[in-house]
Scaffold this motif. Structure first.
Motif, PDB file in Angstrom:
ATOM      1  N   ALA A 179      46.081  24.345  33.135  1.00  0.00           N
ATOM      2  CA  ALA A 179      45.779  23.667  34.397  1.00  0.00           C
ATOM      3  C   ALA A 179      45.530  22.177  34.215  1.00  0.00           C
ATOM      4  O   ALA A 179      45.996  21.354  35.020  1.00  0.00           O
ATOM      5  CB  ALA A 179      44.558  24.320  35.049  1.00  0.00           C
ATOM      6  N   PHE A 180      44.810  21.807  33.146  1.00  0.00           N
ATOM      7  CA  PHE A 180      44.367  20.418  32.997  1.00  0.00           C
ATOM      8  C   PHE A 180      45.059  19.664  31.862  1.00  0.00           C
ATOM      9  O   PHE A 180      44.776  18.484  31.653  1.00  0.00           O
ATOM     10  CB  PHE A 180      42.850  20.393  32.787  1.00  0.00           C
ATOM     11  CG  PHE A 180      42.079  20.957  33.935  1.00  0.00           C
ATOM     12  CD1 PHE A 180      41.980  20.261  35.130  1.00  0.00           C
ATOM     13  CD2 PHE A 180      41.454  22.200  33.832  1.00  0.00           C
ATOM     14  CE1 PHE A 180      41.269  20.776  36.202  1.00  0.00           C
ATOM     15  CE2 PHE A 180      40.737  22.731  34.894  1.00  0.00           C
ATOM     16  CZ  PHE A 180      40.643  22.016  36.097  1.00  0.00           C
TER      17      PHE A 180
ATOM     18  N   LEU B  79      47.006  27.625  38.993  1.00  0.00           N
ATOM     19  CA  LEU B  79      47.124  26.763  37.816  1.00  0.00           C
ATOM     20  C   LEU B  79      48.376  25.894  37.871  1.00  0.00           C
ATOM     21  O   LEU B  79      48.456  24.888  37.167  1.00  0.00           O
ATOM     22  CB  LEU B  79      47.157  27.609  36.542  1.00  0.00           C
ATOM     23  CG  LEU B  79      45.977  28.547  36.309  1.00  0.00           C
ATOM     24  CD1 LEU B  79      46.193  29.351  35.033  1.00  0.00           C
ATOM     25  CD2 LEU B  79      44.668  27.771  36.223  1.00  0.00           C
TER      26      LEU B  79
ATOM     27  N   LYS C 152      40.753  25.625  40.122  1.00  0.00           N
ATOM     28  CA  LYS C 152      41.366  25.952  38.838  1.00  0.00           C
ATOM     29  C   LYS C 152      40.326  26.441  37.837  1.00  0.00           C
ATOM     30  O   LYS C 152      40.618  27.309  37.003  1.00  0.00           O
ATOM     31  CB  LYS C 152      42.103  24.727  38.297  1.00  0.00           C
ATOM     32  CG  LYS C 152      43.386  24.418  39.046  1.00  0.00           C
ATOM     33  CD  LYS C 152      44.082  23.187  38.504  1.00  0.00           C
ATOM     34  CE  LYS C 152      45.416  22.959  39.202  1.00  0.00           C
ATOM     35  NZ  LYS C 152      46.119  21.755  38.729  1.00  0.00           N
ATOM     36  N   GLY C 153      39.120  25.914  37.907  1.00  0.00           N
ATOM     37  CA  GLY C 153      38.058  26.394  37.038  1.00  0.00           C
ATOM     38  C   GLY C 153      37.721  27.847  37.322  1.00  0.00           C
ATOM     39  O   GLY C 153      37.612  28.666  36.394  1.00  0.00           O
TER      40      GLY C 153
ATOM     41  N   GLY D  89      40.578  32.263  28.733  1.00  0.00           N
ATOM     42  CA  GLY D  89      40.065  31.186  29.578  1.00  0.00           C
ATOM     43  C   GLY D  89      40.518  29.822  29.098  1.00  0.00           C
ATOM     44  O   GLY D  89      40.870  28.945  29.903  1.00  0.00           O
ATOM     45  N   TYR D  90      40.538  29.637  27.779  1.00  0.00           N
ATOM     46  CA  TYR D  90      40.970  28.345  27.231  1.00  0.00           C
ATOM     47  C   TYR D  90      42.438  28.074  27.549  1.00  0.00           C
ATOM     48  O   TYR D  90      42.805  26.962  27.947  1.00  0.00           O
ATOM     49  CB  TYR D  90      40.758  28.304  25.717  1.00  0.00           C
ATOM     50  CG  TYR D  90      41.375  27.078  25.084  1.00  0.00           C
ATOM     51  CD1 TYR D  90      40.753  25.839  25.175  1.00  0.00           C
ATOM     52  CD2 TYR D  90      42.605  27.166  24.438  1.00  0.00           C
ATOM     53  CE1 TYR D  90      41.331  24.714  24.619  1.00  0.00           C
ATOM     54  CE2 TYR D  90      43.196  26.049  23.885  1.00  0.00           C
ATOM     55  CZ  TYR D  90      42.551  24.818  23.975  1.00  0.00           C
ATOM     56  OH  TYR D  90      43.132  23.705  23.457  1.00  0.00           O
TER      57      TYR D  90
ATOM     58  N   ALA E 147      40.572  30.102  36.023  1.00  0.00           N
ATOM     59  CA  ALA E 147      40.543  30.363  34.585  1.00  0.00           C
ATOM     60  C   ALA E 147      39.544  31.469  34.250  1.00  0.00           C
ATOM     61  O   ALA E 147      39.838  32.371  33.451  1.00  0.00           O
ATOM     62  CB  ALA E 147      40.198  29.084  33.830  1.00  0.00           C
TER      63      ALA E 147
ATOM     64  N   TRP F   6      44.844  19.628  28.543  1.00  0.00           N
ATOM     65  CA  TRP F   6      43.948  18.976  27.583  1.00  0.00           C
ATOM     66  C   TRP F   6      44.687  18.605  26.306  1.00  0.00           C
ATOM     67  O   TRP F   6      44.502  17.514  25.782  1.00  0.00           O
ATOM     68  CB  TRP F   6      42.788  19.909  27.250  1.00  0.00           C
ATOM     69  CG  TRP F   6      41.829  20.108  28.374  1.00  0.00           C
ATOM     70  CD1 TRP F   6      41.626  19.277  29.434  1.00  0.00           C
ATOM     71  CD2 TRP F   6      40.919  21.209  28.541  1.00  0.00           C
ATOM     72  NE1 TRP F   6      40.652  19.790  30.262  1.00  0.00           N
ATOM     73  CE2 TRP F   6      40.205  20.973  29.739  1.00  0.00           C
ATOM     74  CE3 TRP F   6      40.644  22.360  27.804  1.00  0.00           C
ATOM     75  CZ2 TRP F   6      39.225  21.844  30.209  1.00  0.00           C
ATOM     76  CZ3 TRP F   6      39.678  23.225  28.266  1.00  0.00           C
ATOM     77  CH2 TRP F   6      38.980  22.970  29.454  1.00  0.00           C
TER      78      TRP F   6
ATOM     79  N   LEU G 167      42.729  27.135  31.211  1.00  0.00           N
ATOM     80  CA  LEU G 167      42.219  25.790  31.484  1.00  0.00           C
ATOM     81  C   LEU G 167      43.143  24.717  30.917  1.00  0.00           C
ATOM     82  O   LEU G 167      43.390  23.683  31.564  1.00  0.00           O
ATOM     83  CB  LEU G 167      40.813  25.632  30.904  1.00  0.00           C
ATOM     84  CG  LEU G 167      39.690  26.384  31.628  1.00  0.00           C
ATOM     85  CD1 LEU G 167      38.398  26.318  30.816  1.00  0.00           C
ATOM     86  CD2 LEU G 167      39.463  25.795  33.025  1.00  0.00           C
ATOM     87  N   ASP G 168      43.663  24.956  29.722  1.00  0.00           N
ATOM     88  CA  ASP G 168      44.558  23.979  29.107  1.00  0.00           C
ATOM     89  C   ASP G 168      45.872  23.889  29.883  1.00  0.00           C
ATOM     90  O   ASP G 168      46.487  22.823  29.982  1.00  0.00           O
ATOM     91  CB  ASP G 168      44.827  24.365  27.653  1.00  0.00           C
ATOM     92  CG  ASP G 168      45.336  23.187  26.834  1.00  0.00           C
ATOM     93  OD1 ASP G 168      45.386  22.066  27.369  1.00  0.00           O
ATOM     94  OD2 ASP G 168      45.675  23.387  25.660  1.00  0.00           O
TER      95      ASP G 168
END
Length: 299
Positions: A174-175, A23, A116-117, A167-168, A120, A177, A171-172
């Motif tokens: 890594a990306f 990540l 990364k997906g 998971g959220y 997560a 959001w 992901l947040d």
């Protein structure tokens, strides 16, 4: 405080192959820990300067999936076993962990976003699997009748909360959001939420599982033999973590980046899960002297 401050993954990512480290990188095909000035896994060279690292972990993760499927089948045959459905849910969660491990710890030359997906989902499934494991210990006390729709619904619903929430955050991170976790980049590799959910929470669940099951076996069932399986599971898991966190960098250096502790972590974790299942199977045999009172008992 530097890399020693709470929530910092820098030293772990430098010396170990942890999925969470994915990540914090912007790599497309380099080894998982190449960006942390540690011993980067090179593995098998491929075309275009790419490498397939951690092949041993990939193979063992696949073996873990097959073994877990076998244990699912064996569990299904134990029709009268207490906590059968709950143990099967744990095995399903472990299968998800191992599927993700093939693509996160395994050094496939994947696109950065794809890795990364998977990472997560991997982190979320670890958190969830440990939560389900802890609930399996509570099932033995029959607070709720095991295998009933209410029991299964509560376990699945609470597990989804942990899975989606963790998971959220991953992901947040890594990306970016929302930008909520951008401090992980500003203060390199420091993320307190993931540190708690990925490093501390599983440890708490495992310790609580062991303590609850030990009390059940020794004080309720009055038996000693199942404690051998339970303690063996704990020791095997601990050995795997020692390989991953302590011995890993030394193995990597000694083999010029061919292998590290991740291979042994996968192996010993598999053995630990097998021993957990063996422990569960041993305390759900029909010949245990379970206390039965008139009008009440185990069905």
């Amino acid at each position: 405080m530097g890399s020693t401050q709470f929530g910092n993954f820098n030293d772990f990512c430098r010396d170990s192959t942890l999925p969470v480290c994915n990540l914090f990188t912007n790599q497309t095909s380099q080894p998982i820990n190449a960006a942390f000035d540690g011993c980067a896994l090179t593995g098998i060279p491929l075309s275009g300067g790419r490498h397939l690292a951690n092949l041993g972990s990939i193979i063992l993760a696949f073996v873990s999936i097959l073994v877990s499927l076998f244990l699912l089948w064996r569990s299904e045959r134990k029709k009268a076993a207490v906590g059968r459905r709950e143990m099967q849910l744990f095995l399903v969660a472990f299968i998800v962990v191992e599927i993700c491990e093939i693509f996160t710890v395994g050094g496939f030359p994947l696109d950065d976003a794809v890795r990364k997906g998977f990472t997560a989902v991997h982190i979320a499934s670890i958190t969830t699997a440990c939560w389900i494991l802890m609930l399996n210990a509570a099932v033995g006390y029959q607070v709720l009748d095991d295998g009933t729709p209410v029991s299964i619904f509560l376990m699945i619903a609470s597990s989804l909360i942990f899975f989606i929430g963790t998971g959220y955050i991953a992901l947040d991170t890594a990306f970016s959001w929302t930008g909520q976790w951008d401090h992980s980049w500003e203060d390199p590799n420091r993320n307190i939420a993931l540190y708690v959910l990925y490093q501390l929470w599983p440890l708490i669940c495992i310790v609580v599982f062991y303590v609850l099951e030990a009390i059940l076996v020794i004080r309720v069932l009055g038996e000693i033999r199942p404690m051998f399986y339970l303690t063996s599971a704990g020791l095997l898991f601990a050995i795997g973590q020692i390989f991953n966190y302590v011995i890993s960098v030394h193995l990597c250096s000694a083999t010029d980046g061919k292998i590290n502790g991740a291979l042994f972590e996968t192996f010993f974790t598999l053995l630990s899960v097998v021993m957990i299942w063996t422990f569960w199977s041993s305390i759900t045999e029909d010949d245990w002297p379970l206390p039965v009172t008139p009008g009440n008992g185990y069905n």
